[in-house]
Design a protein around this motif. Structure first.
Motif, PDB file in Angstrom:
ATOM      1  N   VAL A   1       0.829  -1.192   0.000  1.00 49.53           N
ATOM      2  CA  VAL A   1       0.000   0.000   0.000  1.00 49.53           C
ATOM      3  C   VAL A   1       0.870   1.252   0.000  1.00 49.53           C
ATOM      4  O   VAL A   1       0.657   2.169  -0.790  1.00 49.53           O
ATOM      5  N   ILE A   2       1.864   1.287   0.864  1.00 48.47           N
ATOM      6  CA  ILE A   2       2.717   2.475   0.953  1.00 48.47           C
ATOM      7  C   ILE A   2       3.469   2.686  -0.352  1.00 48.47           C
ATOM      8  O   ILE A   2       3.518   3.796  -0.879  1.00 48.47           O
ATOM      9  N   ARG A   3       4.052   1.616  -0.879  1.00 50.15           N
ATOM     10  CA  ARG A   3       4.768   1.753  -2.150  1.00 50.15           C
ATOM     11  C   ARG A   3       3.821   2.236  -3.250  1.00 50.15           C
ATOM     12  O   ARG A   3       4.177   3.079  -4.057  1.00 50.15           O
ATOM     13  N   ASN A   4       2.632   1.680  -3.296  1.00 51.59           N
ATOM     14  CA  ASN A   4       1.655   2.062  -4.313  1.00 51.59           C
ATOM     15  C   ASN A   4       1.332   3.548  -4.217  1.00 51.59           C
ATOM     16  O   ASN A   4       1.302   4.253  -5.238  1.00 51.59           O
ATOM     17  N   LEU A   5       1.136   4.048  -3.014  1.00 49.87           N
ATOM     18  CA  LEU A   5       0.817   5.469  -2.834  1.00 49.87           C
ATOM     19  C   LEU A   5       2.003   6.365  -3.147  1.00 49.87           C
ATOM     20  O   LEU A   5       1.859   7.436  -3.722  1.00 49.87           O
ATOM     21  N   TRP A   6       3.194   5.941  -2.760  1.00 45.41           N
ATOM     22  CA  TRP A   6       4.389   6.756  -2.995  1.00 45.41           C
ATOM     23  C   TRP A   6       4.814   6.780  -4.455  1.00 45.41           C
ATOM     24  O   TRP A   6       5.358   7.753  -4.937  1.00 45.41           O
ATOM     25  N   GLU A   7       4.612   5.664  -5.150  1.00 44.74           N
ATOM     26  CA  GLU A   7       5.199   5.522  -6.478  1.00 44.74           C
ATOM     27  C   GLU A   7       4.266   5.881  -7.627  1.00 44.74           C
ATOM     28  O   GLU A   7       4.689   5.863  -8.776  1.00 44.74           O
ATOM     29  N   THR A   8       3.019   6.176  -7.352  1.00 44.34           N
ATOM     30  CA  THR A   8       2.091   6.538  -8.423  1.00 44.34           C
ATOM     31  C   THR A   8       1.436   7.878  -8.108  1.00 44.34           C
ATOM     32  O   THR A   8       1.285   8.256  -6.946  1.00 44.34           O
ATOM     33  N   GLU A   9       1.066   8.580  -9.146  1.00 53.90           N
ATOM     34  CA  GLU A   9       0.415   9.879  -8.964  1.00 53.90           C
ATOM     35  C   GLU A   9      -0.975   9.706  -8.361  1.00 53.90           C
ATOM     36  O   GLU A   9      -1.337  10.324  -7.382  1.00 53.90           O
ATOM     37  N   THR A  10      -1.781   8.853  -8.977  1.00 55.71           N
ATOM     38  CA  THR A  10      -3.119   8.516  -8.483  1.00 55.71           C
ATOM     39  C   THR A  10      -3.167   7.002  -8.350  1.00 55.71           C
ATOM     40  O   THR A  10      -2.860   6.284  -9.299  1.00 55.71           O
ATOM     41  N   SER A  11      -3.543   6.523  -7.173  1.00 56.46           N
ATOM     42  CA  SER A  11      -3.415   5.105  -6.864  1.00 56.46           C
ATOM     43  C   SER A  11      -4.764   4.450  -6.626  1.00 56.46           C
ATOM     44  O   SER A  11      -5.670   5.054  -6.052  1.00 56.46           O
ATOM     45  N   SER A  12      -4.830   3.206  -7.028  1.00 55.04           N
ATOM     46  CA  SER A  12      -5.953   2.338  -6.677  1.00 55.04           C
ATOM     47  C   SER A  12      -5.354   1.027  -6.187  1.00 55.04           C
ATOM     48  O   SER A  12      -4.300   0.604  -6.658  1.00 55.04           O
ATOM     49  N   PHE A  13      -6.018   0.405  -5.241  1.00 59.73           N
ATOM     50  CA  PHE A  13      -5.485  -0.835  -4.675  1.00 59.73           C
ATOM     51  C   PHE A  13      -6.634  -1.687  -4.174  1.00 59.73           C
ATOM     52  O   PHE A  13      -7.582  -1.185  -3.560  1.00 59.73           O
ATOM     53  N   HIS A  14      -6.548  -2.992  -4.440  1.00 57.35           N
ATOM     54  CA  HIS A  14      -7.542  -3.950  -3.955  1.00 57.35           C
ATOM     55  C   HIS A  14      -6.794  -5.142  -3.387  1.00 57.35           C
ATOM     56  O   HIS A  14      -6.341  -6.006  -4.125  1.00 57.35           O
ATOM     57  N   GLY A  15      -6.635  -5.154  -2.072  1.00 54.37           N
ATOM     58  CA  GLY A  15      -5.943  -6.242  -1.395  1.00 54.37           C
ATOM     59  C   GLY A  15      -6.870  -6.890  -0.383  1.00 54.37           C
ATOM     60  O   GLY A  15      -8.040  -6.531  -0.254  1.00 54.37           O
ATOM     61  N   ARG A  16      -6.326  -7.834   0.348  1.00 57.84           N
ATOM     62  CA  ARG A  16      -7.131  -8.554   1.344  1.00 57.84           C
ATOM     63  C   ARG A  16      -7.641  -7.624   2.444  1.00 57.84           C
ATOM     64  O   ARG A  16      -8.772  -7.723   2.891  1.00 57.84           O
ATOM     65  N   TRP A  17      -6.790  -6.681   2.890  1.00 55.11           N
ATOM     66  CA  TRP A  17      -7.138  -5.847   4.031  1.00 55.11           C
ATOM     67  C   TRP A  17      -7.413  -4.393   3.667  1.00 55.11           C
ATOM     68  O   TRP A  17      -8.050  -3.676   4.434  1.00 55.11           O
ATOM     69  N   LYS A  18      -6.903  -3.934   2.555  1.00 54.62           N
ATOM     70  CA  LYS A  18      -7.049  -2.526   2.175  1.00 54.62           C
ATOM     71  C   LYS A  18      -7.621  -2.421   0.770  1.00 54.62           C
ATOM     72  O   LYS A  18      -7.255  -3.191  -0.111  1.00 54.62           O
ATOM     73  N   HIS A  19      -8.529  -1.475   0.592  1.00 56.07           N
ATOM     74  CA  HIS A  19      -9.124  -1.183  -0.718  1.00 56.07           C
ATOM     75  C   HIS A  19      -9.259   0.328  -0.835  1.00 56.07           C
ATOM     76  O   HIS A  19      -9.749   0.980   0.087  1.00 56.07           O
ATOM     77  N   TYR A  20      -8.841   0.884  -1.960  1.00 56.26           N
ATOM     78  CA  TYR A  20      -9.081   2.291  -2.228  1.00 56.26           C
ATOM     79  C   TYR A  20      -9.039   2.542  -3.718  1.00 56.26           C
ATOM     80  O   TYR A  20      -8.448   1.783  -4.474  1.00 56.26           O
ATOM     81  N   GLU A  21      -9.699   3.616  -4.131  1.00 56.01           N
ATOM     82  CA  GLU A  21      -9.792   4.002  -5.541  1.00 56.01           C
ATOM     83  C   GLU A  21      -9.340   5.442  -5.702  1.00 56.01           C
ATOM     84  O   GLU A  21      -9.720   6.306  -4.894  1.00 56.01           O
ATOM     85  N   ASP A  22      -8.567   5.690  -6.728  1.00 53.47           N
ATOM     86  CA  ASP A  22      -8.195   7.043  -7.131  1.00 53.47           C
ATOM     87  C   ASP A  22      -7.724   7.907  -5.964  1.00 53.47           C
ATOM     88  O   ASP A  22      -8.169   9.039  -5.785  1.00 53.47           O
ATOM     89  N   MET A  23      -6.823   7.375  -5.165  1.00 51.74           N
ATOM     90  CA  MET A  23      -6.298   8.099  -4.007  1.00 51.74           C
ATOM     91  C   MET A  23      -4.970   8.746  -4.382  1.00 51.74           C
ATOM     92  O   MET A  23      -4.190   8.203  -5.152  1.00 51.74           O
ATOM     93  N   ARG A  24      -4.728   9.899  -3.786  1.00 51.55           N
ATOM     94  CA  ARG A  24      -3.448  10.587  -3.983  1.00 51.55           C
ATOM     95  C   ARG A  24      -2.844  10.857  -2.615  1.00 51.55           C
ATOM     96  O   ARG A  24      -3.567  11.143  -1.661  1.00 51.55           O
ATOM     97  N   MET A  25      -1.527  10.775  -2.525  1.00 54.60           N
ATOM     98  CA  MET A  25      -0.843  11.026  -1.260  1.00 54.60           C
ATOM     99  C   MET A  25       0.355  11.926  -1.514  1.00 54.60           C
ATOM    100  O   MET A  25       1.121  11.691  -2.449  1.00 54.60           O
ATOM    101  N   PHE A  26       0.512  12.907  -0.670  1.00 56.41           N
ATOM    102  CA  PHE A  26       1.646  13.821  -0.745  1.00 56.41           C
ATOM    103  C   PHE A  26       2.149  14.088   0.657  1.00 56.41           C
ATOM    104  O   PHE A  26       1.365  14.039   1.607  1.00 56.41           O
ATOM    105  N   PRO A  27       3.392  14.405   0.877  1.00 53.28           N
ATOM    106  CA  PRO A  27       4.433  14.501  -0.143  1.00 53.28           C
ATOM    107  C   PRO A  27       4.867  13.120  -0.582  1.00 53.28           C
ATOM    108  O   PRO A  27       4.750  12.148   0.158  1.00 53.28           O
TER     109      PRO A  27
END
Length: 139
Positions: A1-27
């Protein structure tokens, strides 16, 4: 999850414990020379050591003796082997509650146990607390 948020501009993730769509994280975290973002997994218990071997780029225990550290490093290296990964650095945080300072002999014992980096933290919240520790602790 952390790598996905850090390494992409807009992130989506569907895992066993975490799910999110079109999320952005800064810095965003800066990338290392290898192009990946290193994540060191903390914790002294067996599940933490397993996660460090499976998912992390290093292991970060806290307040272990050199003997405990040596055993933990063996477990961490075994976990890395089990998951087909090279071990990363072992970074110990040493935070004595009484403010006792490490001696050169202490540091050498940690080095001999296999420690790569030592983070030394004092149980002080303010500069005055820190000065009080130095004036009352043996050197």
């Amino acid at each position: 999850v952390i790598r996905n948020l850090w390494e992409t501009e807009t992130s989506s993730f569907h895992g066993r414990w975490k799910h999110y769509e079109d999320m952005r994280m800064f810095p965003k975290h800066h990338r290392s020379r290898t192009g990946t973002i290193p994540i060191t997994v903390g914790g002294n218990a067996a599940p933490s050591i397993r996660r460090a071997g499976e998912l992390g780029d290093g292991w970060h225990p806290i307040n272990l003796t050199p003997e405990q550290l040596r055993a933990g490093i063996a477990d961490y290296h075994a976990a890395c082997d089990r998951f087909g990964r090279a071990p990363g650095p072992v970074v110990l945080r040493h935070m004595p509650p009484d403010g006792r300072q490490l001696t050169a002999e202490d540091v050498k014992s940690y080095e001999e146990a296999g420690l790569d980096e030592l983070l030394y933290s004092y149980a002080a919240r303010t500069p005055d607390d820190l000065l009080a520790l130095f004036s009352s602790s043996p050197r």
